[in-house]
Design a protein around this motif. Structure first.
Motif, PDB file in Angstrom:
ATOM      1  N   THR A 203       0.187   4.015  -2.447  1.00  0.00           N
ATOM      2  CA  THR A 203       0.099   3.586  -3.831  1.00  0.00           C
ATOM      3  C   THR A 203      -1.160   4.153  -4.492  1.00  0.00           C
ATOM      4  O   THR A 203      -2.241   4.130  -3.924  1.00  0.00           O
ATOM      5  N   GLY A 204      -1.002   4.688  -5.711  1.00  0.00           N
ATOM      6  CA  GLY A 204      -2.133   5.189  -6.475  1.00  0.00           C
ATOM      7  C   GLY A 204      -2.647   6.540  -6.045  1.00  0.00           C
ATOM      8  O   GLY A 204      -3.716   6.964  -6.483  1.00  0.00           O
ATOM      9  N   SER A 205      -1.886   7.256  -5.218  1.00  0.00           N
ATOM     10  CA  SER A 205      -2.332   8.562  -4.724  1.00  0.00           C
ATOM     11  C   SER A 205      -1.483   9.676  -5.320  1.00  0.00           C
ATOM     12  O   SER A 205      -0.437   9.447  -5.927  1.00  0.00           O
TER      13      SER A 205
ATOM     14  N   ASP B  40       0.810  -1.217   0.000  1.00  0.00           N
ATOM     15  CA  ASP B  40       0.000   0.000   0.000  1.00  0.00           C
ATOM     16  C   ASP B  40       0.842   1.264   0.000  1.00  0.00           C
ATOM     17  O   ASP B  40       0.314   2.373  -0.101  1.00  0.00           O
TER      18      ASP B  40
ATOM     19  N   PRO C 276       4.896   2.826 -12.815  1.00  0.00           N
ATOM     20  CA  PRO C 276       3.884   2.924 -11.763  1.00  0.00           C
ATOM     21  C   PRO C 276       4.040   4.132 -10.850  1.00  0.00           C
ATOM     22  O   PRO C 276       3.114   4.485 -10.119  1.00  0.00           O
TER      23      PRO C 276
ATOM     24  N   LYS D  63      -5.842   6.178 -13.100  1.00  0.00           N
ATOM     25  CA  LYS D  63      -5.446   4.892 -13.669  1.00  0.00           C
ATOM     26  C   LYS D  63      -4.532   4.100 -12.724  1.00  0.00           C
ATOM     27  O   LYS D  63      -3.984   3.072 -13.114  1.00  0.00           O
ATOM     28  N   GLY D  64      -4.347   4.606 -11.495  1.00  0.00           N
ATOM     29  CA  GLY D  64      -3.573   3.872 -10.498  1.00  0.00           C
ATOM     30  C   GLY D  64      -2.123   4.262 -10.373  1.00  0.00           C
ATOM     31  O   GLY D  64      -1.380   3.666  -9.582  1.00  0.00           O
ATOM     32  N   THR D  65      -1.684   5.281 -11.123  1.00  0.00           N
ATOM     33  CA  THR D  65      -0.300   5.731 -11.032  1.00  0.00           C
ATOM     34  C   THR D  65      -0.099   6.526  -9.745  1.00  0.00           C
ATOM     35  O   THR D  65      -0.943   7.336  -9.370  1.00  0.00           O
ATOM     36  N   THR D  66       1.019   6.301  -9.081  1.00  0.00           N
ATOM     37  CA  THR D  66       1.388   7.092  -7.902  1.00  0.00           C
ATOM     38  C   THR D  66       2.125   8.340  -8.369  1.00  0.00           C
ATOM     39  O   THR D  66       3.081   8.237  -9.138  1.00  0.00           O
TER      40      THR D  66
ATOM     41  N   ALA E 240      -3.544   9.572 -11.965  1.00  0.00           N
ATOM     42  CA  ALA E 240      -3.883   8.975 -10.676  1.00  0.00           C
ATOM     43  C   ALA E 240      -5.120   8.096 -10.793  1.00  0.00           C
ATOM     44  O   ALA E 240      -5.230   7.069 -10.114  1.00  0.00           O
TER      45      ALA E 240
END
Length: 252
Positions: free
Chosen positions: A31-33, A4, A155, A184-187, A182
């Motif tokens: 992650t993903g933020s 996470d 990522p 799409k899940g990119t940090t 973000a």
């Protein structure tokens, strides 16, 4: 380091010619933020980004990207990240599509043509794809620059003051691009001096001052540090940005 947490910084220090720039930075990015790193000029924002992207060695402390130590596993870190600096690094003599294809070939992508066409579509540049980058507006150049940095789908993305020098329309274009990343899940770790930029984009905000993170949290958590003002009546007037966009119309 848990799945996470995409970025973890513990006690990072850096000095130049005996002058401390980072004095023990601690930071976690989920992650993903989107995390906005706020600070004035000379606060150490770019120095921290350069350490995290393996361009600079820390004097002390540790930093990890997706569990890879930035000093001991620099190759794995570079394969996991992308870095966009303060000024767009595009070749003005090439078209937008040619810029993307060049980077795709350098990164050994199997089908550079398809990669370029996909990114032009994702960033709203298809119609301008065959034009020289020198003809692009500031916002279009920055979108192209970010698109180039995403080849290979890293990522984790570092954006070092990505709206430097842009007009209001260009800033909004880049903001939407960052939101899409973000989504799409990119940090995303975003450095900025602009408070409104952090307010608009960030899930979490960290304030870097005098080489240390002095506050971090969500916007609501930071707002809670100050007492709420009592207001009986508020008349909302359009902002300058509202007026500007109403006059010039929507972005192409």
């Amino acid at each position: 380091m848990s799945a996470d947490t995409a970025i973890r910084v513990l006690g990072v220090e850096k000095a130049f010619q005996g002058l401390p720039v980072l004095r023990g930075v601690d930071l976690d990015v989920p992650t993903g933020s989107i995390l906005a790193l706020l600070g004035s000029n000379g606060a150490g924002k770019t120095t921290l980004v350069r350490i995290l992207s393996t361009l600079l060695m820390a004097d002390a402390g540790t930093a990890e990207i997706l569990g890879f130590d930035v000093a001991a596993s620099a190759r794995e870190v570079r394969e996991s990240i992308s870095l966009t600096g303060q000024f767009a690094a595009v070749d003005d003599l090439l078209s937008g599509r040619e810029n993307l294809m060049l980077v795709a070939r350098l990164r050994h992508q199997k089908n550079p043509d398809a990669v370029a066409d996909d990114l032009l579509a994702r960033f709203g540049l298809t119609d301008a794809g065959r034009r020289r980058a020198s003809t692009y507006s500031g916002g279009m150049r920055r979108r192209l620059d970010i698109a180039m940095s995403l080849i290979g789908d890293p990522p984790v993305v570092f954006l070092d003051e990505p709206t430097t020098g842009l007009d209001p329309e260009g800033r909004l274009e880049v903001w939407q691009t960052i939101r899409t990343l973000a989504g799409k899940g990119t940090t995303v770790l975003l450095t900025t001096q602009h408070l409104d930029e952090a307010e608009q984009l960030a899930d979490r905000i960290a304030i870097l001052h005098d080489g240390r993170i002095i506050r971090k949290g969500t916007l609501d958590e930071l707002r809670a540090l100050l007492p709420t003002a009592s207001i009986e009546y508020v008349e909302k007037k359009p902002s300058l940005e509202d007026v500007f966009l109403a006059i010039v119309g929507p972005t192409d």
